[in-house]
Design a protein around this motif. Structure first.
Motif, PDB file in Angstrom:
ATOM      1  N   ALA A 281       0.814  -1.220   0.000  1.00 11.62           N
ATOM      2  CA  ALA A 281       0.000   0.000   0.000  1.00 11.62           C
ATOM      3  C   ALA A 281       0.843   1.264   0.000  1.00 11.62           C
ATOM      4  CB  ALA A 281      -0.919   0.002   1.218  1.00 11.62           C
ATOM      5  N   GLN A 282       2.181   1.119   0.053  1.00 10.95           N
ATOM      6  CA  GLN A 282       3.061   2.282   0.087  1.00 10.95           C
ATOM      7  C   GLN A 282       3.637   2.642  -1.277  1.00 10.95           C
ATOM      8  OE1 GLN A 282       6.045   2.211   3.298  1.00 10.95           O
ATOM      9  NE2 GLN A 282       4.850   0.605   4.287  1.00 10.95           N
ATOM     10  N   TYR A 283       3.943   1.638  -2.108  1.00  9.70           N
ATOM     11  CA  TYR A 283       4.658   1.957  -3.347  1.00  9.70           C
ATOM     12  C   TYR A 283       3.727   2.278  -4.518  1.00  9.70           C
ATOM     13  CZ  TYR A 283       3.976  -2.924  -4.998  1.00  9.70           C
ATOM     14  OH  TYR A 283       3.453  -4.130  -5.411  1.00  9.70           O
ATOM     15  N   GLY A 284       2.436   2.122  -4.347  1.00  9.46           N
ATOM     16  CA  GLY A 284       1.487   2.453  -5.412  1.00  9.46           C
ATOM     17  C   GLY A 284       0.084   2.188  -4.937  1.00  9.46           C
ATOM     18  N   PRO A 285      -0.904   2.575  -5.722  1.00 12.13           N
ATOM     19  CA  PRO A 285      -2.296   2.387  -5.294  1.00 12.13           C
ATOM     20  C   PRO A 285      -2.639   0.909  -5.126  1.00 12.13           C
ATOM     21  CG  PRO A 285      -2.153   3.875  -7.177  1.00 12.13           C
ATOM     22  CD  PRO A 285      -0.817   3.237  -7.034  1.00 12.13           C
TER      23      PRO A 285
ATOM     24  N   PRO B 189      17.506   6.968   0.602  1.00 15.03           N
ATOM     25  CA  PRO B 189      18.773   7.683   0.424  1.00 15.03           C
ATOM     26  C   PRO B 189      18.554   8.976  -0.359  1.00 15.03           C
ATOM     27  CG  PRO B 189      18.994   5.365  -0.146  1.00 15.03           C
ATOM     28  CD  PRO B 189      17.534   5.630  -0.002  1.00 15.03           C
ATOM     29  N   PRO B 190      19.373   9.999  -0.105  1.00 14.59           N
ATOM     30  CA  PRO B 190      19.185  11.296  -0.782  1.00 14.59           C
ATOM     31  C   PRO B 190      19.209  11.193  -2.301  1.00 14.59           C
ATOM     32  CG  PRO B 190      20.751  11.479   1.031  1.00 14.59           C
ATOM     33  CD  PRO B 190      20.479  10.028   0.855  1.00 14.59           C
ATOM     34  N   GLU B 191      20.040  10.279  -2.834  1.00 16.20           N
ATOM     35  CA  GLU B 191      20.193  10.180  -4.291  1.00 16.20           C
ATOM     36  C   GLU B 191      19.128   9.304  -4.946  1.00 16.20           C
ATOM     37  OE1 GLU B 191      22.258   6.640  -2.574  1.00 16.20           O
ATOM     38  OE2 GLU B 191      22.076   8.763  -2.047  1.00 16.20           O
ATOM     39  N   PHE B 192      18.282   8.650  -4.136  1.00 17.93           N
ATOM     40  CA  PHE B 192      17.292   7.718  -4.679  1.00 17.93           C
ATOM     41  C   PHE B 192      15.978   8.448  -4.921  1.00 17.93           C
ATOM     42  CE2 PHE B 192      14.185   4.223  -4.480  1.00 17.93           C
ATOM     43  CZ  PHE B 192      14.794   3.300  -5.334  1.00 17.93           C
ATOM     44  N   PRO B 193      15.304   8.181  -6.067  1.00 21.60           N
ATOM     45  CA  PRO B 193      14.035   8.865  -6.364  1.00 21.60           C
ATOM     46  C   PRO B 193      12.983   8.608  -5.285  1.00 21.60           C
ATOM     47  CG  PRO B 193      14.856   7.699  -8.301  1.00 21.60           C
ATOM     48  CD  PRO B 193      15.702   7.269  -7.152  1.00 21.60           C
ATOM     49  N   LYS B 194      12.493   9.665  -4.669  1.00 24.64           N
ATOM     50  CA  LYS B 194      11.557   9.524  -3.558  1.00 24.64           C
ATOM     51  C   LYS B 194      10.210   8.956  -4.003  1.00 24.64           C
ATOM     52  CE  LYS B 194      13.436  13.007  -0.403  1.00 24.64           C
ATOM     53  NZ  LYS B 194      14.761  13.018  -1.063  1.00 24.64           N
ATOM     54  N   HIS B 195       9.841   9.179  -5.281  1.00 23.68           N
ATOM     55  CA  HIS B 195       8.543   8.688  -5.730  1.00 23.68           C
ATOM     56  C   HIS B 195       8.540   7.174  -5.929  1.00 23.68           C
ATOM     57  CE1 HIS B 195      10.660   9.072  -9.610  1.00 23.68           C
ATOM     58  NE2 HIS B 195       9.800   8.190 -10.071  1.00 23.68           N
ATOM     59  N   ILE B 196       9.719   6.541  -5.877  1.00 23.88           N
ATOM     60  CA  ILE B 196       9.811   5.088  -6.024  1.00 23.88           C
ATOM     61  C   ILE B 196       9.843   4.395  -4.666  1.00 23.88           C
ATOM     62  CG2 ILE B 196      11.241   3.196  -6.911  1.00 23.88           C
ATOM     63  CD1 ILE B 196      12.172   4.998  -9.118  1.00 23.88           C
ATOM     64  N   TRP B 197      10.423   5.053  -3.684  1.00 23.36           N
ATOM     65  CA  TRP B 197      10.543   4.478  -2.347  1.00 23.36           C
ATOM     66  C   TRP B 197       9.159   4.098  -1.786  1.00 23.36           C
ATOM     67  CZ3 TRP B 197      14.676   3.015   0.465  1.00 23.36           C
ATOM     68  CH2 TRP B 197      14.489   2.787   1.833  1.00 23.36           C
ATOM     69  N   PRO B 198       8.999   2.977  -1.068  1.00 21.24           N
ATOM     70  CA  PRO B 198      10.027   2.149  -0.431  1.00 21.24           C
ATOM     71  C   PRO B 198      10.558   0.998  -1.281  1.00 21.24           C
ATOM     72  CG  PRO B 198       7.896   1.444   0.350  1.00 21.24           C
ATOM     73  CD  PRO B 198       7.644   2.588  -0.592  1.00 21.24           C
TER      74      PRO B 198
END
Length: 330
Positions: free
Chosen positions: A100-104, A292-301
């Motif tokens: 439920a965190q990485y997408g709808p 991580p700072p360099e990792f795309p936040k919209h992909i996390w977790p």
């Protein structure tokens, strides 16, 4: 009104959106998002490998290949719908679980009702079954056995197979011998053990992707009593398994070229080595607890799975390119 931009976006990533945005989407966009269509590329590559191998061997039915491709993609879509429905009904996805965190998650986020998902599942599954029936009529009872195996895995992957450490072996079997060998059978009209073996070499990639995903959500799965292989092995060993599988995939292709099952154009997969090195470096380190700072936040977790998926997409497309070059030269 169809939104082609959303179609393209949903085929690349799993878009995050709220209820208002969802309500404005066309039915195709909703289906693409609900079925997590961005991962269909792995199924398309498996089907493509089987079809190109059949064409290389001089036995290719374009109509049967198209039916097989449609059937496999819609079977994959059905599995993803069944997965979300099953986990919702069992309470797995509640409490801000990883899915439920990485997408709808349409049910958990109130985007769709259980009836809506059942309707999507019935229509999607019916298309997959119709393609299978066509292929059985065209190629015979061997295709029936493969279709029944596919139905079994679609219905029972989420439970109980995933819960008892059999989800990962299932992916190796399905994306390898079942999809590649099955596509060859339906397209060429006969079974090929070489095609099944080549498919198994490719399927190490999708299996590594699933390993990455299950390692990402290892603590959440352990807490809910879902014993995937990464949960059983522990994170350090699970991460090493991914690196070993990706390296073994490359070695397997080289061995198949050496023994003549694949032609020299398949050496093009060596172009993926730099990305393999980078991916292995990621899996050599413990998964970070925060983005991580360099990792795309919209992909996390999604983290480990994102790197494994990116590499597998590169390797798979290079594999297809090598096969196409081999076909053009034959």
């Amino acid at each position: 009104m169809f939104d082609l931009r959303m179609w393209f976006r949903a085929l690349q990533i799993i878009p995050r959106l709220g209820k208002d945005e969802w309500d404005r989407l066309d039915v195709v966009s909703r289906w693409l998002i609900a079925t997590r269509a961005a991962v269909f590329v792995m199924t398309i590559v498996s089907a493509g490998i089987g079809g190109i191998l059949a064409a290389r061997d001089g036995q290719f039915s374009g109509l049967n290949f198209l039916a097989c491709l449609i059937g496999l993609v819609f079977a994959h879509a059905t599995n993803n719908l069944v997965n979300d429905l099953t986990d919702h009904l069992q309470g797995v996805d509640k409490g801000n679980y990883f899915r439920a965190q990485y997408g709808p998650q349409p049910l958990e986020h109130g985007l769709m009702s259980v009836r809506d998902v059942l309707r999507y599942t019935a229509i999607t599954g019916a298309i997959a079954l119709a393609a299978g029936v066509w292929l059985i009529a065209a190629t015979g009872t061997t295709a029936l056995g493969l279709m029944l195996a596919g139905v079994f895995f679609v219905l029972f992957y989420t439970w109980p197979l995933k819960h008892i450490g059999l989800g990962e072996p299932t992916v190796l079997l399905v994306w390898g011998p079942l999809m590649v060998g099955g596509t060859y059978l339906c397209t060429a009209g006969q079974w090929s053990w070489d095609a099944a073996l080549i498919g198994t070499a490719y399927a190490l990639g999708p299996t590594a992707v699933l390993f990455g995903k299950h390692t990402d959500k290892l603590p959440a799965d352990r807490a809910k009593g879902i014993f995937t292989l990464p949960v059983l092995l522990g994170e350090p060993l699970a991460r090493r398994c991914v690196t070993v599988m990706l390296a073994a995939q490359l070695v397997a292709v080289l061995a198949l070229v050496w023994r003549g099952a694949l032609g020299w154009p398949l050496l093009i997969v060596l172009a993926a080595v730099p990305m393999l090195r980078d991916t292995a470096a990621v899996f050599a380190r413990p998964r970070p607890d925060t983005c991580p700072p360099e990792f795309p936040k919209h992909i996390w977790p999604t983290y480990l799975v994102a790197y494994a998926f990116r590499y597998n997409r590169r390797f798979g497309l290079l594999f297809l390119l090598g096969l196409l070059i081999e076909l053009a030269l034959s």
